[in-house]
Every structure is written in C-alpha cells, then in structure tokens.
Design a protein around this motif. Structure first.
Motif, PDB file in Angstrom:
ATOM      1  N   GLU A  50       0.837  -1.210   0.000  1.00  0.00           N
ATOM      2  CA  GLU A  50       0.000   0.000   0.000  1.00  0.00           C
ATOM      3  C   GLU A  50       0.868   1.254   0.000  1.00  0.00           C
ATOM      4  O   GLU A  50       0.565   2.239  -0.692  1.00  0.00           O
ATOM      5  CB  GLU A  50      -0.927  -0.006   1.218  1.00  0.00           C
ATOM      6  N   ALA A  51       1.941   1.231   0.766  1.00  0.00           N
ATOM      7  CA  ALA A  51       2.851   2.385   0.815  1.00  0.00           C
ATOM      8  C   ALA A  51       3.487   2.631  -0.556  1.00  0.00           C
ATOM      9  O   ALA A  51       3.609   3.782  -1.007  1.00  0.00           O
ATOM     10  CB  ALA A  51       3.936   2.154   1.867  1.00  0.00           C
ATOM     11  N   SER A  52       3.874   1.548  -1.234  1.00  0.00           N
ATOM     12  CA  SER A  52       4.476   1.688  -2.574  1.00  0.00           C
ATOM     13  C   SER A  52       3.467   2.252  -3.577  1.00  0.00           C
ATOM     14  O   SER A  52       3.810   3.100  -4.406  1.00  0.00           O
ATOM     15  CB  SER A  52       4.988   0.321  -3.062  1.00  0.00           C
ATOM     16  N   CYS A  53       2.231   1.794  -3.511  1.00  0.00           N
ATOM     17  CA  CYS A  53       1.184   2.299  -4.414  1.00  0.00           C
ATOM     18  C   CYS A  53       0.892   3.769  -4.143  1.00  0.00           C
ATOM     19  O   CYS A  53       0.651   4.554  -5.075  1.00  0.00           O
ATOM     20  CB  CYS A  53      -0.098   1.481  -4.252  1.00  0.00           C
ATOM     21  N   ARG A  54       0.937   4.137  -2.868  1.00  0.00           N
ATOM     22  CA  ARG A  54       0.687   5.541  -2.521  1.00  0.00           C
ATOM     23  C   ARG A  54       1.782   6.432  -3.094  1.00  0.00           C
ATOM     24  O   ARG A  54       1.514   7.545  -3.568  1.00  0.00           O
ATOM     25  CB  ARG A  54       0.616   5.683  -1.005  1.00  0.00           C
ATOM     26  N   LYS A  55       3.046   5.940  -3.056  1.00  0.00           N
ATOM     27  CA  LYS A  55       4.158   6.722  -3.610  1.00  0.00           C
ATOM     28  C   LYS A  55       4.001   6.945  -5.104  1.00  0.00           C
ATOM     29  O   LYS A  55       4.266   8.028  -5.625  1.00  0.00           O
ATOM     30  CB  LYS A  55       5.491   5.997  -3.346  1.00  0.00           C
ATOM     31  N   GLN A  56       3.564   5.907  -5.796  1.00  0.00           N
ATOM     32  CA  GLN A  56       3.430   6.004  -7.252  1.00  0.00           C
ATOM     33  C   GLN A  56       2.022   6.430  -7.692  1.00  0.00           C
ATOM     34  O   GLN A  56       1.700   6.404  -8.877  1.00  0.00           O
ATOM     35  CB  GLN A  56       3.791   4.649  -7.885  1.00  0.00           C
ATOM     36  N   LYS A  57       1.194   6.824  -6.708  1.00  0.00           N
ATOM     37  CA  LYS A  57      -0.156   7.354  -6.957  1.00  0.00           C
ATOM     38  C   LYS A  57      -1.024   6.393  -7.778  1.00  0.00           C
ATOM     39  O   LYS A  57      -1.717   6.777  -8.717  1.00  0.00           O
ATOM     40  CB  LYS A  57      -0.070   8.723  -7.664  1.00  0.00           C
ATOM     41  N   ILE A  58      -0.933   5.129  -7.370  1.00  0.00           N
ATOM     42  CA  ILE A  58      -1.771   4.089  -7.997  1.00  0.00           C
ATOM     43  C   ILE A  58      -2.853   3.694  -6.991  1.00  0.00           C
ATOM     44  O   ILE A  58      -2.535   3.359  -5.842  1.00  0.00           O
ATOM     45  CB  ILE A  58      -0.920   2.859  -8.387  1.00  0.00           C
ATOM     46  N   PRO A  59      -4.124   3.728  -7.372  1.00  0.00           N
ATOM     47  CA  PRO A  59      -5.213   3.358  -6.445  1.00  0.00           C
ATOM     48  C   PRO A  59      -5.013   1.942  -5.896  1.00  0.00           C
ATOM     49  O   PRO A  59      -4.666   1.021  -6.652  1.00  0.00           O
ATOM     50  CB  PRO A  59      -6.468   3.439  -7.317  1.00  0.00           C
ATOM     51  N   PHE A  60      -5.230   1.805  -4.603  1.00  0.00           N
ATOM     52  CA  PHE A  60      -4.983   0.538  -3.909  1.00  0.00           C
ATOM     53  C   PHE A  60      -6.260   0.103  -3.196  1.00  0.00           C
ATOM     54  O   PHE A  60      -6.890   0.903  -2.483  1.00  0.00           O
ATOM     55  CB  PHE A  60      -3.831   0.722  -2.918  1.00  0.00           C
ATOM     56  N   HIS A  61      -6.643  -1.165  -3.368  1.00  0.00           N
ATOM     57  CA  HIS A  61      -7.869  -1.673  -2.738  1.00  0.00           C
ATOM     58  C   HIS A  61      -7.543  -2.926  -1.950  1.00  0.00           C
ATOM     59  O   HIS A  61      -7.165  -3.943  -2.515  1.00  0.00           O
ATOM     60  CB  HIS A  61      -8.929  -1.981  -3.812  1.00  0.00           C
ATOM     61  N   ASN A  62      -7.707  -2.829  -0.622  1.00  0.00           N
ATOM     62  CA  ASN A  62      -7.507  -3.965   0.277  1.00  0.00           C
ATOM     63  C   ASN A  62      -8.881  -4.514   0.659  1.00  0.00           C
ATOM     64  O   ASN A  62      -9.652  -3.855   1.360  1.00  0.00           O
ATOM     65  CB  ASN A  62      -6.738  -3.503   1.515  1.00  0.00           C
ATOM     66  N   THR A  63      -9.198  -5.725   0.201  1.00  0.00           N
ATOM     67  CA  THR A  63     -10.545  -6.274   0.464  1.00  0.00           C
ATOM     68  C   THR A  63     -10.782  -6.523   1.952  1.00  0.00           C
ATOM     69  O   THR A  63     -11.924  -6.550   2.396  1.00  0.00           O
ATOM     70  CB  THR A  63     -10.751  -7.602  -0.292  1.00  0.00           C
ATOM     71  N   ASN A  64      -9.701  -6.670   2.716  1.00  0.00           N
ATOM     72  CA  ASN A  64      -9.854  -6.911   4.154  1.00  0.00           C
ATOM     73  C   ASN A  64     -10.352  -5.669   4.882  1.00  0.00           C
ATOM     74  O   ASN A  64     -10.857  -5.752   6.006  1.00  0.00           O
ATOM     75  CB  ASN A  64      -8.517  -7.354   4.748  1.00  0.00           C
ATOM     76  N   GLU A  65     -10.204  -4.491   4.268  1.00  0.00           N
ATOM     77  CA  GLU A  65     -10.680  -3.237   4.864  1.00  0.00           C
ATOM     78  C   GLU A  65     -11.876  -2.664   4.101  1.00  0.00           C
ATOM     79  O   GLU A  65     -12.852  -2.209   4.709  1.00  0.00           O
ATOM     80  CB  GLU A  65      -9.545  -2.207   4.887  1.00  0.00           C
ATOM     81  N   LYS A  66     -11.804  -2.673   2.778  1.00  0.00           N
ATOM     82  CA  LYS A  66     -12.844  -2.041   1.957  1.00  0.00           C
ATOM     83  C   LYS A  66     -13.878  -3.027   1.419  1.00  0.00           C
ATOM     84  O   LYS A  66     -14.862  -2.624   0.814  1.00  0.00           O
ATOM     85  CB  LYS A  66     -12.197  -1.298   0.782  1.00  0.00           C
ATOM     86  N   GLY A  67     -13.638  -4.314   1.620  1.00  0.00           N
ATOM     87  CA  GLY A  67     -14.571  -5.308   1.124  1.00  0.00           C
ATOM     88  C   GLY A  67     -14.277  -5.720  -0.310  1.00  0.00           C
ATOM     89  O   GLY A  67     -13.262  -5.336  -0.897  1.00  0.00           O
ATOM     90  N   PHE A  68     -15.169  -6.526  -0.882  1.00  0.00           N
ATOM     91  CA  PHE A  68     -14.978  -7.085  -2.225  1.00  0.00           C
ATOM     92  C   PHE A  68     -14.769  -5.985  -3.266  1.00  0.00           C
ATOM     93  O   PHE A  68     -15.188  -4.840  -3.079  1.00  0.00           O
ATOM     94  CB  PHE A  68     -16.190  -7.941  -2.615  1.00  0.00           C
ATOM     95  N   TYR A  69     -14.124  -6.368  -4.371  1.00  0.00           N
ATOM     96  CA  TYR A  69     -13.909  -5.421  -5.480  1.00  0.00           C
ATOM     97  C   TYR A  69     -14.683  -5.911  -6.697  1.00  0.00           C
ATOM     98  O   TYR A  69     -14.630  -7.089  -7.051  1.00  0.00           O
ATOM     99  CB  TYR A  69     -12.425  -5.304  -5.813  1.00  0.00           C
ATOM    100  N   LYS A  70     -15.402  -4.990  -7.318  1.00  0.00           N
ATOM    101  CA  LYS A  70     -16.244  -5.358  -8.460  1.00  0.00           C
ATOM    102  C   LYS A  70     -15.876  -4.539  -9.686  1.00  0.00           C
ATOM    103  O   LYS A  70     -15.703  -3.327  -9.613  1.00  0.00           O
ATOM    104  CB  LYS A  70     -17.726  -5.144  -8.112  1.00  0.00           C
ATOM    105  N   ILE A  71     -15.744  -5.234 -10.809  1.00  0.00           N
ATOM    106  CA  ILE A  71     -15.554  -4.570 -12.104  1.00  0.00           C
ATOM    107  C   ILE A  71     -16.864  -4.705 -12.872  1.00  0.00           C
ATOM    108  O   ILE A  71     -17.337  -5.804 -13.105  1.00  0.00           O
ATOM    109  CB  ILE A  71     -14.408  -5.226 -12.907  1.00  0.00           C
TER     110      ILE A  71
END
Length: 639
Positions: free
Chosen positions: A618-639
């Motif tokens: 998550e820290a690496s994604c934040r540095k490179q400004k890439i959206p990060f989704h952790n299902t353990n915190e935000k829940g399932f991810y849907k496309i």
C-alpha cells in the motif's frame, strides 16, 4: 407535532357533535402517528447523546479502558464468550451506550454474571458492513439493537454486583438452570428444555437447531404466545378457588399480570415474548372488566405500546414474524376452518392444528423466505406430530421449573421430561431428514416480498367475499408479482460483472455473464462450493447459477480489461500491461519494480495475503499514486 395533535383533538371533539368530514380527521391521525413514531425513534437513538462512546472515540486502533455493566449473555463463538454490556465509563470519563464484550475462552478464568460491574482493557471495533456481496449485514442488525461496537479482551476485573430487577431475574434463572443440570437430565435435552421454557437458546447445538429449521419448527424454541398462554391458563387454574367478588377479581388480575411479566422478564424479554405478554395482559384486563375484547384492536394497541418503548423491535425478525403469523391466524384460520367442519372432536382437534399451521405459514412464508431463503415443505406434518406432544412437555416442564426454583428436580420428573424432549427431538430429526422437502437458496427480493403480501391479501379478501371486482383486483396482484419476478430475471440477464471476494486464506473470483457464473479458485474451494456461504449468498442474491468451475488463472479478460493475478509462485509474463493487478497468497516480489514495469491502473489485494506485506504494498502504491484496494478493509472489489 403540536399542530398535528391539536388538529387531531379539534377534529375529534368537534366531529362528535357536528357533521364533519372524516377524511380530515383521518389525515390528522396519520400525520400524528408518523410524527409520534419519528419522535420516539429519535428519542431512543442512543448515539445522538454527546456522552455516547461513539462520540468520544477518535482513534479506534488503540486499547481503551472501559467500565461496563453486564446485562445479557449471548451465544458463544468458537473462540469467545460473549456478553452485552452497558458502558458506564470510558478512559475515566462518564459514558453511555451498549457494546458486545468478547472474552477469549482460553484466557478467561473469571466469568461475569448478569449485574456485575466490570473493568476491562481492550480494543473497540466499530460495526462494519459485510465485506462480501449479499451477506447478512450483522453490523446493521446490531445497530438496530442500539449496539454500535464490539470489545475484545482477555482479562476482566469484577468491581461489584449491582442488584436490580433485571439482574435479579437473570441470576434467578441461572440458579434454576443449575438445579436442572443437577437433576441428571442429559445435556442436549436440558438445552432444549431451557429454550422451550426459559427462552435460553445459547447452548443448543447447531445440529439440533438445523433440524428444527429444516422441519419448520424453529418457532417452538422461541418462547412466545403458546408459552404465555399456557402460563395464563395455569395461573388462572390455580386462582380458581378465589371468588369473583370485586376485590377477589382485582386480586386475581394483579397476580395474573405479575405472573405474566415475571415470566417474560425471566425468559429475557425477547420481542415475541413481549408481544405475547402485552396481548395476554390486555385479554386479562378485558376479562376483569367483563368487556368483549376486540382481538384486532388488542393486536394493534400491543404493537403500538411496544414500539413506543422499544422502537428497535420494528426491525427485529422475530417481532415481524410473530405479528404477521398471529394476524393471519386470526384473519385466515376461521376461513380455512369453514372448509370442513368435522363432528368428531379428535379429528376436529387435528384439523384445527392444520388450519392454524397453514394460516401462520401463509402469513410468515414471504418474510421467512426473504430473510432465510429457504422454506420447510413439511411444516404441517411437523405441527401435527409435535403440537400435542408439546402441550405435555410444557405441563411437565413448568412443573420441573417450579421445583427447580427451590432445588434439584426429583428423578422421576427429570427422566420424564428428558424422555419427552428426546422424543420431540427424534420426531423433528425424522422430518428434517426428508431433505427433498426443504427448499433452499430461494432468490427473493424486497420488491417480491411486498408484491407477495399484496397478492396474498387480495386473494384472501376475494375468498371472504367472492365478487368479480375483487377477483379482478386479486388477479392484478398476482400479475404484479409475476411482472416483478420477470423484470428482475430480465435485469439479471443483462448484467455482467467480475468480483474479487474477501476470503480469508483463499482467493475466490467470480465472473458473471447474465445468470451464468464462472468460479475461479483453488481445488479445495471448488469441491465444496455448494456449501460455501460467500458464493451461495451471492448466487441467491443475484438470481444466478454456477455454470463453470475453473482453477485460478494468471490472466483474465473482462470487458476489454486485462486482469493480471500474481500468486505465491510469482509467475507472470512481462509486457502484459494489465488494467488491474490482483495480488494473492503473499508472493515475495519487488513491488516497486513491478509497478514501474506494468503501470496498472488499480492494485487489488485480498485476504489471502499477510497483513505486513499489504502495508508495504500500500505504501508503494501511494508513492506512485496508484489506487490501492484492500478487500480486508474495503470489502470485495467489483468490475
């Protein structure tokens, strides 16, 4: 609200002496009812209080020092012993509100009782919505009970015991259960007896509970009108020697009311028992005043009084099912009873059981399917077999409970109640074993629920008075239900989605095209997919079915998007440039180099990864400004 009440009073008293439009009075009744309901709900909303613990906590990650008053014992989980507690203090400041206290079984040497004031140091976790689609929202359920968080702790310190009516009855109930356990009643039968008479279902095994659910007899384990009615008959029988003079009648009424509410408090004041106690209290008062009691008025007034004092009961499944079943028994059963009127008393008794069962099930069935997505097809067989037996169990059970108030139950009575409950459990198990008659995983939406009740009510109105216009309206209700079902099936067939689930230690991905679902996961998950709660809830909630089961792949294409999946093997192909990068099973990879190489638009990590790894990614994604989704915190991810 003042204007609405004033208008209601003026139109009521003016209308008694003058010709007055009743429509205006009706409008004031409706507006006043709505305003009173809204006001009552707002008054009882505990988290609106500035001293409520949710308004005092800014950081939920650090441990808190809590002063709690234990008020209720809940069903234990595999790891924790659970209670409901009222917060009296938070970090040395006055506080209020209810929490669930979880004590680790392996570390809990001291267990509190109802009424104990305890001090505990633990982390408070706010209620969260479910992390996967279409699951039961336990957090919302708790919030409807005014419980907004849970506390996890290993050790407690009991400060003192606060005596009171509630704690007194609760501990009295515990003494009764201890005396019953000393009477050599086997554990399984004792747990069912505690549920039948004392309303304590916490210790019933999952296997027995499942049998009662599949047999359509789970209502037997909930103390309700049947039990309160028996208590009323029993007390009335005991008080028969007292004359019906003015004083004698008043004395009997007071004793009956005290007995009913003492039993209600003793059994834990569940929504169904409160409803029954209020209704039978009105019945007893009406009998004392020698007035004919309109049962429909009693039903509505009891509901009004209960909701004025406890608005959260409106969202309780037991409360809703209890009132619906009782209303349909009162309304529909007399119609069904007229279909056939047998002269033989024994046949009539069983016919009445069948008609009452059908009326109750017709009333409760749509709501039951909506909440539980299953329906027991042999409910009428179950009721025919167990209701006569249940009356005997209640009689012997109440006698056993009365004796247990003072000491151990005699061997003969203990073995009699044990035999009767074992017979009851065997009958229930036999009915439940007929697996083909239990209809499971029924898709049923809120719109279908409302349309079902509309259709049922219109059909019953037509049966009561068979007229062409009523038949046409009933037919319109059926067409409405069918139209909603067809629309939802059509809406399902037009949807396409790919979902990455939050599954602990495993990865589950589903691809849905219309009603057909393809499951991607490992072999162990795919083999037991029919019993997987996450998948079955998703299928039922979306009117779809499994078409394919496939082993997890490294690359998926969905709606012109490339989804690259990297697992513990760290095997992937360069030059893919995925739109979505999914990381599973805690691979050891150089995340910074990977992100620079692939430049994904989104990174998803599921619950199969180590938390320490997730923080670094998550820290690496934040540095490179890439959206990060952790299902353990935000829940399932849907496309």
């Amino acid at each position: 609200m003042a204007l609405s009440i004033t208008g209601l009073l003026i139109t009521y008293f003016y209308g008694r002496k003058h010709t007055f439009p009743k429509l205006l009075f009706g409008h004031f009744v409706i507006s006043t009812s709505i305003l009173v309901g809204v006001s009552t709900a707002m008054v009882h909303k505990e988290n609106s209080n500035p001293k409520h613990y949710t308004n005092q906590i800014n950081d939920y990650e650090k441990p808190r020092f809590l002063d709690l008053l234990i008020t209720e014992k809940l069903k234990n989980t595999s790891k924790n012993i659970r209670y409901v507690g009222i917060v009296k203090g938070l970090d040395a400041q006055t506080s209020c509100g209810k929490v669930i206290l979880n004590l680790a079984k392996k570390d809990s040497s001291i267990l509190p009782k109802i009424g104990n004031r305890i001090q505990v140091n633990g982390i408070i976790f706010k209620n969260k919505p479910p992390l996967n689609p279409d699951l039961f929202d336990y957090g919302k359920y708790l919030e409807n009970q005014e419980i907004y968080a849970q506390v996890y702790a290993r050790h407690i310190r009991i400060v003192k015991y606060e005596s009171g009516l509630w704690s007194g009855f609760s501990n009295f109930r515990e003494n009764i259960i201890k005396n019953l356990s000393r009477s050599k009643i086997t554990k399984e039968e004792l747990n069912v007896l505690n549920a039948l008479i004392l309303g304590q279902q916490q210790d019933i095994s999952p296997e027995i509970l499942k049998d009662y659910q599949y047999a359509g007899a789970v209502h037997v384990l909930s103390v309700s009108g049947l039990h309160v009615g028996f208590i009323l008959l029993f007390i009335t029988f005991l008080l028969k020697p007292i004359g019906n003079s003015r004083r004698g009648s008043l004395f009997k009424l007071v004793l009956i009311l005290l007995s009913l509410w003492a039993f209600a408090i003793l059994t834990g004041l569940s929504p169904s028992i409160v409803r029954s106690a209020v209704m039978f209290s009105f019945l007893a008062i009406g009998t004392h005043l020698r007035r004919t009691v309109n049962i429909y008025h009693t039903l509505l007034v009891s509901m009004l009084l209960i909701l004025l004092f406890k608005p959260s009961f409106l969202f309780d499944v037991g409360f809703q099912l209890s009132y619906l079943a009782l209303f349909f028994i009162l309304w529909l059963q007399p119609i069904l009873a007229k279909i056939w009127e047998p002269e033989n008393k024994i046949i009539k008794y069983f016919w009445d059981i069948i008609t009452v069962s059908f009326a109750a099930q017709i009333g409760a069935m749509p709501l039951s399917i909506y909440y539980f997505h299953q329906f027991p097809g042999l409910f009428f067989v179950t009721n025919l077999l167990i209701l006569p037996l249940l009356g005997i169990i209640m009689a012997v059970g109440v006698l056993a409970i009365l004796i247990a108030c003072f000491g151990a139950v005699p061997y003969l009575i203990a073995k009699t109640i044990e035999f009767l409950i074992r017979l009851l459990n065997n009958i229930i198990h036999w009915v439940a074993s007929m697996d083909n008659f239990v209809f499971r995983n029924i898709s049923f939406s809120k719109e279908m629920l409302l349309a079902s009740y509309l259709a049922v009510i219109l059909i019953i109105l037509w049966i009561k008075k068979p007229k062409f216009n009523r038949l046409a309206i009933a037919f319109l209700g059926i067409v409405t239900l069918q139209g909603i079902f067809i629309f939802q099936k059509s809406d399902t067939s037009n949807k396409e989605e790919l979902i990455i689930f939050n599954c602990r230690k495993n990865t589950i991905i589903t691809e849905r095209i219309g009603k057909d679902v393809t499951i991607y996961s490992n072999d162990s998950i795919l083999k037991g997919i029919d019993n997987n709660l996450l998948i079955q809830s998703y299928l039922v909630g979306n009117f779809c079915q499994i078409r394919n089961k496939k082993k997890l792949q490294n690359l998926l294409y969905f709606k012109n998007q490339k989804v690259l999946i990297i697992d513990s093997s760290c095997v992937y192909t360069n030059g893919i440039n995925p739109d979505v990068l999914v990381i599973t099973a805690s691979p050891k990879l150089n995340i910074d180099r990977l992100l620079k190489t692939f430049k994904p638009k989104k990174v998803i990590v599921d619950a199969s990864n180590y938390k320490s790894y997730i923080r670094l990614w998550e820290a690496s994604c934040r540095k490179q400004k890439i959206p990060f989704h952790n299902t353990n915190e935000k829940g399932f991810y849907k496309i």
